[in-house]
Write a protein that holds these residues in place. Structure first.
Motif, mmCIF file in Angstrom:
data_model
loop_
_atom_site.group_PDB
_atom_site.id
_atom_site.type_symbol
_atom_site.label_atom_id
_atom_site.label_comp_id
_atom_site.label_asym_id
_atom_site.label_seq_id
_atom_site.Cartn_x
_atom_site.Cartn_y
_atom_site.Cartn_z
ATOM 1 N N GLU A 249 89.791 38.746 45.101
ATOM 2 C CA GLU A 249 90.228 39.455 46.308
ATOM 3 C C GLU A 249 91.499 40.254 46.029
ATOM 4 O O GLU A 249 91.638 41.394 46.483
ATOM 5 N N GLU A 250 92.415 39.661 45.262
ATOM 6 C CA GLU A 250 93.677 40.336 44.946
ATOM 7 C C GLU A 250 93.436 41.638 44.180
ATOM 8 O O GLU A 250 94.043 42.675 44.470
ATOM 9 N N ALA A 251 92.531 41.591 43.197
ATOM 10 C CA ALA A 251 92.230 42.781 42.395
ATOM 11 C C ALA A 251 91.598 43.872 43.249
ATOM 12 O O ALA A 251 91.903 45.057 43.099
ATOM 13 N N LEU A 252 90.721 43.470 44.167
ATOM 14 C CA LEU A 252 90.048 44.433 45.043
ATOM 15 C C LEU A 252 91.038 45.088 46.003
ATOM 16 O O LEU A 252 91.011 46.310 46.196
ATOM 17 N N ILE A 253 91.919 44.285 46.583
ATOM 18 C CA ILE A 253 92.900 44.801 47.543
ATOM 19 C C ILE A 253 93.802 45.851 46.893
ATOM 20 O O ILE A 253 94.154 46.858 47.516
ATOM 21 N N LYS A 254 94.146 45.646 45.620
ATOM 22 C CA LYS A 254 94.993 46.603 44.901
ATOM 23 C C LYS A 254 94.380 48.001 44.859
ATOM 24 O O LYS A 254 95.090 49.005 44.809
ATOM 25 N N GLU A 255 93.033 48.041 44.867
ATOM 26 C CA GLU A 255 92.341 49.340 44.775
ATOM 27 C C GLU A 255 92.087 49.960 46.151
ATOM 28 O O GLU A 255 91.483 51.019 46.260
ATOM 29 N N ASN A 256 92.503 49.252 47.206
ATOM 30 C CA ASN A 256 92.471 49.792 48.573
ATOM 31 C C ASN A 256 91.083 50.233 49.056
ATOM 32 O O ASN A 256 90.868 51.406 49.380
ATOM 33 N N PRO A 257 90.126 49.298 49.139
ATOM 34 C CA PRO A 257 88.806 49.658 49.675
ATOM 35 C C PRO A 257 88.898 49.953 51.173
ATOM 36 O O PRO A 257 89.857 49.537 51.834
ATOM 37 N N ASP A 258 87.890 50.642 51.706
ATOM 38 C CA ASP A 258 87.882 50.940 53.137
ATOM 39 C C ASP A 258 87.664 49.677 53.962
ATOM 40 O O ASP A 258 88.211 49.538 55.064
ATOM 41 N N PHE A 259 86.854 48.777 53.423
ATOM 42 C CA PHE A 259 86.569 47.506 54.097
ATOM 43 C C PHE A 259 86.570 46.384 53.056
ATOM 44 O O PHE A 259 86.253 46.616 51.884
ATOM 45 N N LEU A 260 86.906 45.175 53.491
ATOM 46 C CA LEU A 260 86.881 43.996 52.618
ATOM 47 C C LEU A 260 86.255 42.852 53.411
ATOM 48 O O LEU A 260 86.709 42.539 54.510
ATOM 49 N N ILE A 261 85.196 42.253 52.868
ATOM 50 C CA ILE A 261 84.520 41.179 53.603
ATOM 51 C C ILE A 261 84.377 39.917 52.736
ATOM 52 O O ILE A 261 84.344 40.002 51.505
ATOM 53 N N HIS A 262 84.292 38.788 53.432
ATOM 54 C CA HIS A 262 84.190 37.491 52.758
ATOM 55 C C HIS A 262 82.810 36.855 52.936
ATOM 56 O O HIS A 262 82.491 35.873 52.267
ATOM 57 N N HIS A 263 82.021 37.397 53.850
ATOM 58 C CA HIS A 263 80.664 36.883 54.084
ATOM 59 C C HIS A 263 79.746 38.071 54.401
ATOM 60 O O HIS A 263 80.159 39.005 55.109
ATOM 61 N N PRO A 264 78.502 38.029 53.892
ATOM 62 C CA PRO A 264 77.586 39.155 54.116
ATOM 63 C C PRO A 264 77.427 39.574 55.570
ATOM 64 O O PRO A 264 77.316 40.771 55.876
ATOM 65 N N GLN A 265 77.439 38.617 56.493
ATOM 66 C CA GLN A 265 77.203 38.921 57.898
ATOM 67 C C GLN A 265 78.248 39.876 58.473
ATOM 68 O O GLN A 265 77.970 40.629 59.414
ATOM 69 N N GLU A 266 79.447 39.877 57.893
ATOM 70 C CA GLU A 266 80.506 40.788 58.356
ATOM 71 C C GLU A 266 80.109 42.252 58.179
ATOM 72 O O GLU A 266 80.614 43.136 58.877
ATOM 73 N N LEU A 267 79.199 42.508 57.244
ATOM 74 C CA LEU A 267 78.765 43.873 56.984
ATOM 75 C C LEU A 267 78.011 44.465 58.175
ATOM 76 O O LEU A 267 78.114 45.675 58.437
ATOM 77 N N VAL A 268 77.281 43.633 58.899
ATOM 78 C CA VAL A 268 76.502 44.100 60.051
ATOM 79 C C VAL A 268 77.428 44.734 61.089
ATOM 80 O O VAL A 268 77.145 45.820 61.609
ATOM 81 N N LYS A 269 78.546 44.082 61.366
ATOM 82 C CA LYS A 269 79.498 44.598 62.355
ATOM 83 C C LYS A 269 80.134 45.898 61.867
ATOM 84 O O LYS A 269 80.317 46.845 62.646
ATOM 85 N N ILE A 270 80.476 45.964 60.579
ATOM 86 C CA ILE A 270 81.073 47.178 60.014
ATOM 87 C C ILE A 270 80.116 48.353 60.170
ATOM 88 O O ILE A 270 80.517 49.453 60.578
ATOM 89 N N VAL A 271 78.856 48.122 59.845
ATOM 90 C CA VAL A 271 77.856 49.204 59.915
ATOM 91 C C VAL A 271 77.649 49.657 61.360
ATOM 92 O O VAL A 271 77.518 50.855 61.636
ATOM 93 N N LYS A 272 77.631 48.711 62.300
ATOM 94 C CA LYS A 272 77.468 49.062 63.716
ATOM 95 C C LYS A 272 78.591 49.958 64.209
ATOM 96 O O LYS A 272 78.388 50.843 65.047
ATOM 97 N N ASN A 273 79.806 49.728 63.710
ATOM 98 C CA ASN A 273 80.970 50.491 64.160
ATOM 99 C C ASN A 273 81.254 51.727 63.301
ATOM 100 O O ASN A 273 82.228 52.433 63.527
ATOM 101 N N PHE A 274 80.391 51.969 62.331
ATOM 102 C CA PHE A 274 80.622 53.045 61.367
ATOM 103 C C PHE A 274 80.008 54.353 61.818
ATOM 104 O O PHE A 274 78.859 54.394 62.265
ATOM 105 N N GLY A 275 80.774 55.424 61.736
ATOM 106 C CA GLY A 275 80.249 56.755 62.012
ATOM 107 C C GLY A 275 80.170 57.104 63.486
ATOM 108 O O GLY A 275 80.486 56.339 64.347
#
Length: 212
Positions: free
Chosen positions: A186-212
């Motif tokens: 997680e630390e290495a990923l945060i350093k690269e500043n992604p648009d989103f960071l998730i810890h469980h696959p289900q979190e992706l559903v909410k991101i996609v719903k709110n995207f665009g």
């Protein structure tokens, strides 16, 4: 409403292959003249970028394509025993049911990915599997997919577990969602500043719903 296109990395993001890949890497250590990966070293490697890992390993750059080819070949034998990341199958089904287009961009072989998807009854969910021989980045592969499929960058979220996924997505001008259950920490990923960071696959559903 714009259709969302979710492009996934394969190893460590959809498929739980990290342990298998470490085992294969250790089996090939003598042949490619690098030290086997100890549990302690693996923790160090998780905090490094792809370039830093190869520098750390001491493997000559000209040997890397041969090593990657051998790793894919060895992984083929392990496909029947590999499983999806917990929660991934349900998340993929929900995303598909919600109208998203799903695809895979991977540095693994198309045969390995398709066999895994078939074994785990996930092969009907993906519109495309696009492999590419790449060491450090997937930008060109992502760009090729977008051009071939006539997909606009603003429609896309790329989902991956490594720092190189973030780098490639940014260069391709697409949003990137990093997952913490794969290779990089997680630390290495945060350093690269992604648009989103998730810890469980289900979190992706909410991101996609709110995207665009």
């Amino acid at each position: 409403m714009t259709t969302k296109v979710i492009i996934f990395d394969f190893d460590g993001t959809i498929a739980d292959t990290v342990d298998a890949l470490v085992s294969i890497a250790n089996n090939l250590a003598v042949e490619f003249s690098y030290a086997p990966i100890t549990p302690e070293e693996f923790l160090i490697l998780r905090n490094l970028t792809s370039r830093e890992i190869f520098k750390y390993s001491g493997i000559p750059l000209f040997k890397i394509p041969f090593l990657l080819k051998k790793v894919k070949k060895e992984l083929k034998n392990k496909i029947p025993e590999l499983k999806p990341i917990p929660g991934i199958p349900e998340t993929l089904i929900e995303l598909k049911d919600n109208g998203s287009r799903l695809g895979i961009v991977t540095s693994n072989s198309k045969g390995n990915v398709q066999e895994f998807l078939k074994v785990n009854n996930l092969d009907n969910l993906f519109e495309f599997v696009h492999p590419g021989v790449t060491i450090f980045g997937k930008t060109q592969i992502i760009n090729n997919v977008l051009r071939q499929k006539q997909i606009k960058t603003e429609e896309v979220i790329y989902v991956g577990d490594e720092t190189r996924d973030i780098e490639a997505s940014k260069k391709a001008n697409v949003k990137v969602c990093s997952v913490t259950w794969g290779f990089n920490s997680e630390e290495a990923l945060i350093k690269e500043n992604p648009d989103f960071l998730i810890h469980h696959p289900q979190e992706l559903v909410k991101i996609v719903k709110n995207f665009g």
